[in-house]
Write a protein that holds these residues in place. Structure first.
Motif, mmCIF file in Angstrom:
data_model
loop_
_atom_site.group_PDB
_atom_site.id
_atom_site.type_symbol
_atom_site.label_atom_id
_atom_site.label_comp_id
_atom_site.label_asym_id
_atom_site.label_seq_id
_atom_site.Cartn_x
_atom_site.Cartn_y
_atom_site.Cartn_z
ATOM 1 N N ASN A 1 0.825 -1.194 0.000
ATOM 2 C CA ASN A 1 0.000 0.000 0.000
ATOM 3 C C ASN A 1 0.863 1.248 0.000
ATOM 4 O OD1 ASN A 1 -2.647 1.185 0.076
ATOM 5 N ND2 ASN A 1 -2.297 1.699 2.226
ATOM 6 N N THR B 1 1.152 4.107 -2.967
ATOM 7 C CA THR B 1 0.727 5.482 -2.714
ATOM 8 C C THR B 1 1.898 6.465 -2.681
ATOM 9 O OG1 THR B 1 0.771 5.076 -0.314
ATOM 10 C CG2 THR B 1 -1.328 4.758 -1.456
ATOM 11 N N LEU C 1 -7.771 -3.624 1.434
ATOM 12 C CA LEU C 1 -6.405 -3.732 1.937
ATOM 13 C C LEU C 1 -6.209 -5.013 2.733
ATOM 14 C CD1 LEU C 1 -3.617 -2.416 2.301
ATOM 15 C CD2 LEU C 1 -4.515 -1.271 4.341
ATOM 16 N N ARG D 1 -8.906 0.448 1.547
ATOM 17 C CA ARG D 1 -7.783 1.326 1.238
ATOM 18 C C ARG D 1 -8.151 2.781 1.566
ATOM 19 N NH1 ARG D 1 -3.850 -1.429 -1.063
ATOM 20 N NH2 ARG D 1 -4.368 -3.358 -2.173
#
Length: 286
Positions: A43, A47, A208, A231
């Motif tokens: 993640n 990002t 997630l 998420r």
């Protein structure tokens, strides 16, 4: 260490940022962590592209709980690295099923490690046919005994160690995790393995983390409940629930699909990253 390597032990404080920072700072080459940590790092890598240097990594090993195929594929796509899966037990002091490099087959745990034997058996210790679920039984050169403990009577039978896991052995000899034997969900007479449902949920881009439990139900006996961490930026709305229902319906046979969704900030885990499914099942969390 005997070969001249060094080891870095890091706690879970600081989350994925801490772990990714340690990899970059100490030039970690072999990483051992739980599947949930790989997803959390993914993640961050998505990002904040370019924020973390993990170019030193050459091997990644998953431990502590089942490695979903979706996590394996996502990590490989993002990093080019293939996670080595495996299962071991405190009672056997060693990993006994695993596969590495070209022998890896995502979604399976692997094959018996040299020196160990493994089979899938029924309640009477009779081997079940390939492709059918049963109890994982293992024996090998290592092991220990429970002293003055009733668990010795159930864990070791006729020289075989019963790990408490339900597995399927594929015709090619690879072992595929189904669920912990006491975590199978029985709904309307159907046996449902939580990890299969979780793996389907993890293939949705908005999810997630996911954990599945059974909830008592007057009509079906038990229904499947999905506990989901979304998420960042994904709203906890009925539209999101509808999207997840549609996704699982397309991925799974209907009786396996969750009938209730619960959104959480994080899943309860032990200090080593293992999911505390009982806290979800017992309603200890909202």
């Amino acid at each position: 260490m005997r070969a001249g390597a060094s080891a870095l032990l890091t706690d879970r404080g600081g989350g994925p940022e801490r772990l990714l920072g340690d990899i970059a700072q100490h030039r970690v080459s072999v990483l051992f962590t739980a599947p949930t940590a790989y997803r959390a790092m993914l993640n961050r890598l998505r990002t904040e592209p370019g924020a973390y240097d993990i170019s030193s990594l050459r091997r990644c090993v998953s431990a502590g709980e089942n490695l979903p195929a979706a996590t394996w594929h996502d990590w490989h796509e993002a990093t080019g690295l293939r996670i080595i899966n495996g299962i071991g037990a405190t009672e056997l002091l060693h990993i006994f099923l695993s596969a590495a490099d070209d022998a890896i087959r995502p979604g399976t745990t692997g094959v018996p490690v040299p020196g160990f034997e493994a089979r899938v058996v029924d309640a009477d210790l009779c081997p079940v046919p390939d492709g059918e679920p049963g109890l994982l039984a293992v024996r090998g050169p290592t092991g220990c005994r429970y002293l003055a403990d009733e668990r010795q009577r159930t864990y070791v039978r006729d020289g075989w160690n019963l790990t408490g896991d339900t597995y399927i052995r594929d015709p090619d000899g690879y072992f595929r995790y189904v669920a912990r034997a006491d975590d199978m969900i029985i709904s309307s007479g159907y046996n449902i393995a939580g990890p299969e449902v979780e793996d389907a949920l993890l293939r949705h881009p908005d999810v997630l983390e996911a954990a599945v439990t059974g909830q008592p139900d007057a009509e079906r006996g038990t229904i499947v409940v999905a506990h989901v961490v979304l998420r960042t930026g994904i709203p906890r709305t009925e539209e999101t629930v509808a999207a997840l229902k549609a996704h699982t319906t397309a991925e799974l046979t209907p009786y396996k699909c969750p009938r209730r969704f619960v959104f959480l900030d994080a899943l309860p885990r032990t200090a080593t990253g293992k999911l505390q499914r009982y806290r979800l099942r017992d309603g200890a969390l909202p």
